[in-house]
Scaffold this active site. Sequence first.
Site, PDB file in Angstrom:
ATOM      1  N   CYS A 116       0.817  -1.503  -0.010  1.00  0.00           N
ATOM      2  CA  CYS A 116      -0.058   0.081   0.012  1.00  0.00           C
ATOM      3  C   CYS A 116       0.927   1.210   0.021  1.00  0.00           C
ATOM      4  CB  CYS A 116      -0.882   0.159   1.389  1.00  0.00           C
ATOM      5  SG  CYS A 116      -2.120  -1.447   1.240  1.00  0.00           S
ATOM      6  N   HIS A 253      -3.366   6.987   2.188  1.00  0.00           N
ATOM      7  CA  HIS A 253      -3.587   5.737   1.577  1.00  0.00           C
ATOM      8  C   HIS A 253      -5.094   5.450   2.130  1.00  0.00           C
ATOM      9  CE1 HIS A 253      -3.741   1.748   0.516  1.00  0.00           C
ATOM     10  NE2 HIS A 253      -4.026   1.268   1.712  1.00  0.00           N
ATOM     11  N   ASN A 283     -10.002  -0.619  -0.788  1.00  0.00           N
ATOM     12  CA  ASN A 283      -8.408  -0.342  -0.244  1.00  0.00           C
ATOM     13  C   ASN A 283      -7.930  -0.850  -2.001  1.00  0.00           C
ATOM     14  OD1 ASN A 283      -5.939  -0.684   0.189  1.00  0.00           O
ATOM     15  ND2 ASN A 283      -6.064  -1.644   1.886  1.00  0.00           N
TER      16      ASN A 283
HETATM   17  O1  UT7 Z   1      -3.866  -1.611   3.475  1.00  0.00           O
HETATM   18  C1  UT7 Z   1      -3.018  -1.787   4.575  1.00  0.00           C
HETATM   19  C2  UT7 Z   1      -3.531  -1.233   5.628  1.00  0.00           C
HETATM   20  N1  UT7 Z   1      -4.772  -2.061   5.834  1.00  0.00           N
HETATM   21  C3  UT7 Z   1      -5.418  -1.631   6.877  1.00  0.00           C
HETATM   22  O2  UT7 Z   1      -4.968  -0.623   7.393  1.00  0.00           O
HETATM   23  C4  UT7 Z   1      -6.501  -2.502   7.545  1.00  0.00           C
HETATM   24  C5  UT7 Z   1      -6.598  -2.255   9.000  1.00  0.00           C
HETATM   25  N2  UT7 Z   1      -7.455  -2.781   9.730  1.00  0.00           N
HETATM   26  C6  UT7 Z   1      -8.760  -2.539   9.689  1.00  0.00           C
HETATM   27  O3  UT7 Z   1      -9.179  -1.662   8.974  1.00  0.00           O
HETATM   28  C7  UT7 Z   1      -9.787  -3.255  10.736  1.00  0.00           C
HETATM   29  O4  UT7 Z   1      -9.032  -3.987  11.748  1.00  0.00           O
HETATM   30  C8  UT7 Z   1     -10.689  -4.218  10.308  1.00  0.00           C
HETATM   31  C9  UT7 Z   1     -11.817  -3.338   9.281  1.00  0.00           C
HETATM   32  C10 UT7 Z   1     -10.061  -5.339   8.965  1.00  0.00           C
HETATM   33  C11 UT7 Z   1     -11.507  -5.100  11.036  1.00  0.00           C
HETATM   34  O5  UT7 Z   1     -12.124  -4.120  11.941  1.00  0.00           O
HETATM   35  P1  UT7 Z   1     -12.081  -4.403  13.773  1.00  0.00           P
HETATM   36  O6  UT7 Z   1     -13.022  -3.323  14.254  1.00  0.00           O
HETATM   37  O7  UT7 Z   1     -10.597  -4.480  14.042  1.00  0.00           O
HETATM   38  O8  UT7 Z   1     -13.155  -5.755  13.667  1.00  0.00           O
HETATM   39  P2  UT7 Z   1     -12.629  -7.217  14.209  1.00  0.00           P
HETATM   40  O9  UT7 Z   1     -11.629  -7.804  13.307  1.00  0.00           O
HETATM   41  O10 UT7 Z   1     -12.032  -6.923  15.671  1.00  0.00           O
HETATM   42  O11 UT7 Z   1     -13.890  -7.787  14.115  1.00  0.00           O
HETATM   43  C12 UT7 Z   1     -15.009  -7.486  15.179  1.00  0.00           C
HETATM   44  C13 UT7 Z   1     -15.995  -8.755  14.639  1.00  0.00           C
HETATM   45  C14 UT7 Z   1     -15.377 -10.032  14.979  1.00  0.00           C
HETATM   46  O12 UT7 Z   1     -16.513 -10.738  15.520  1.00  0.00           O
HETATM   47  P3  UT7 Z   1     -16.427 -11.241  17.129  1.00  0.00           P
HETATM   48  O13 UT7 Z   1     -15.130 -12.142  17.282  1.00  0.00           O
HETATM   49  O14 UT7 Z   1     -16.353 -10.075  17.640  1.00  0.00           O
HETATM   50  O15 UT7 Z   1     -17.752 -12.054  17.171  1.00  0.00           O
HETATM   51  C15 UT7 Z   1     -15.183 -10.382  13.395  1.00  0.00           C
HETATM   52  O16 UT7 Z   1     -15.338 -11.965  13.518  1.00  0.00           O
HETATM   53  O17 UT7 Z   1     -16.646  -8.375  13.414  1.00  0.00           O
HETATM   54  C16 UT7 Z   1     -16.444  -9.746  12.732  1.00  0.00           C
HETATM   55  N3  UT7 Z   1     -16.195  -9.418  11.145  1.00  0.00           N
HETATM   56  C17 UT7 Z   1     -17.324  -9.230  10.520  1.00  0.00           C
HETATM   57  N4  UT7 Z   1     -18.803  -9.213  10.540  1.00  0.00           N
HETATM   58  C18 UT7 Z   1     -19.521  -8.732   9.578  1.00  0.00           C
HETATM   59  C19 UT7 Z   1     -15.161  -9.335  10.482  1.00  0.00           C
HETATM   60  N5  UT7 Z   1     -15.189  -9.176   9.258  1.00  0.00           N
HETATM   61  C20 UT7 Z   1     -16.608  -9.334   9.358  1.00  0.00           C
HETATM   62  C21 UT7 Z   1     -17.726  -8.842   8.059  1.00  0.00           C
HETATM   63  N6  UT7 Z   1     -18.880  -8.727   8.516  1.00  0.00           N
HETATM   64  N7  UT7 Z   1     -16.929  -8.589   6.933  1.00  0.00           N
END
Ligand code: UT7
Length: 326
Positions: A116, A253, A283
């Site tokens: 990225c 980004h 992204n």
């Molecule tokens: O390009 C390089 C840079 N990349 C980035 O900057 C990405 C950085 N990270 C992020 O943007 C975030 O961490 C994410 C968007 C990837 C995830 O957001 P989060 O708020 O950290 O969510 P999480 O991974 O903690 O997931 C929370 C919950 C989980 O469920 P439980 O374990 O709390 O029951 C996941 O299983 O959300 C669930 N989950 C989803 N639910 C519905 C994960 N993906 C999804 C989804 N739809 N697509």
Amino acid sequence: MKCIRSEIIGHGHFLPEKVLTNDDLAQMVDTNDEWISTRTGIKSRHVAAEKEYTSDLAFNAAQMALKTAGISAAELDAVVLATVTPDNTTPATSAKIAARLGVKAGTPAFDISAACSGFVYALTMADNMIRLGQAKTALVVCAETLSKITDWTDRNTCVLFGDGAGAVVLRAAEGEGTAADTGVLATKVYADGSQFDNLLTNGGVSTTQTAGHIWMNGKEVFKYAINSLAQGAEDVMSMCGVKAEDLDWLIPHQANIRIISGVGQKLGLPEEKVVVTVDHHGNTSAASIPLALSECMEAGKIKKGDLVVFNAMGAGFTWGGALVRI
Ligand code: UT7
């Protein structure tokens, strides 16, 4: 003191025709528009057709950049492509694009793999070539078909990415050596390979003989992202004695609206100066910044003379920034 500056004389972008909405994704994996919108800010993304390759996206963005620059491909002295989704493992996709554009045989062309941060890295390398007198006119193009390395059954990642391309044409011009100059004023790039395993494809040429799919430790990436993006911006501003209030725009980004807003706030920038395209691009890795820049320039939002910071962070981890007067 007089110096050589790389001025952005052309900009271009290209998006595949097919649009995938959050509702479309909800038909494919256990997700919904509400989760994707609130956690990421993404509403839709473009996805390449099966036979539409990174080189096709890059070619179209590059053609637009040459057209807005008002120059022919024969005037280019260097072609730099940033991508993590090359057409072939070798040769470099940049060589394919250069030939298709009509760049003169013998002109250097190479790919950069910085995920990225690809645009910031590619801009840095092209600017260095220009300042060293190795090139007068250079094409920097960033293109990705991330859809081809996305695991479409993994809701943690498949909702995040999109395909697209962005490009700029740089040309050497004489500057006064001050922040009032037009062109690239400062660049800075970083990497920290101890973070390798937090964002990667689970395959590769040497390891599995496959391209693999994108995997990430979202929370770790998120934590690192805001600080590294802010560092990329702060360093290039301090290199030129520029303050956040002097900026017209920040183009970070585009990965997640929460990261983008967090960086804007950390730098003390008002919301309206922070460019957001993640809502309709997702992204697009290396392509995200030049794609956003070109869209804003085409819309007349970013104009000649505007002072802009580009900052990026991605797999590696890599990160960095560039301060540019358009
Ligand atoms: O390009 C390089 C840079 N990349 C980035 O900057 C990405 C950085 N990270 C992020 O943007 C975030 O961490 C994410 C968007 C990837 C995830 O957001 P989060 O708020 O950290 O969510 P999480 O991974 O903690 O997931 C929370 C919950 C989980 O469920 P439980 O374990 O709390 O029951 C996941 O299983 O959300 C669930 N989950 C989803 N639910 C519905 C994960 N993906 C999804 C989804 N739809 N697509």
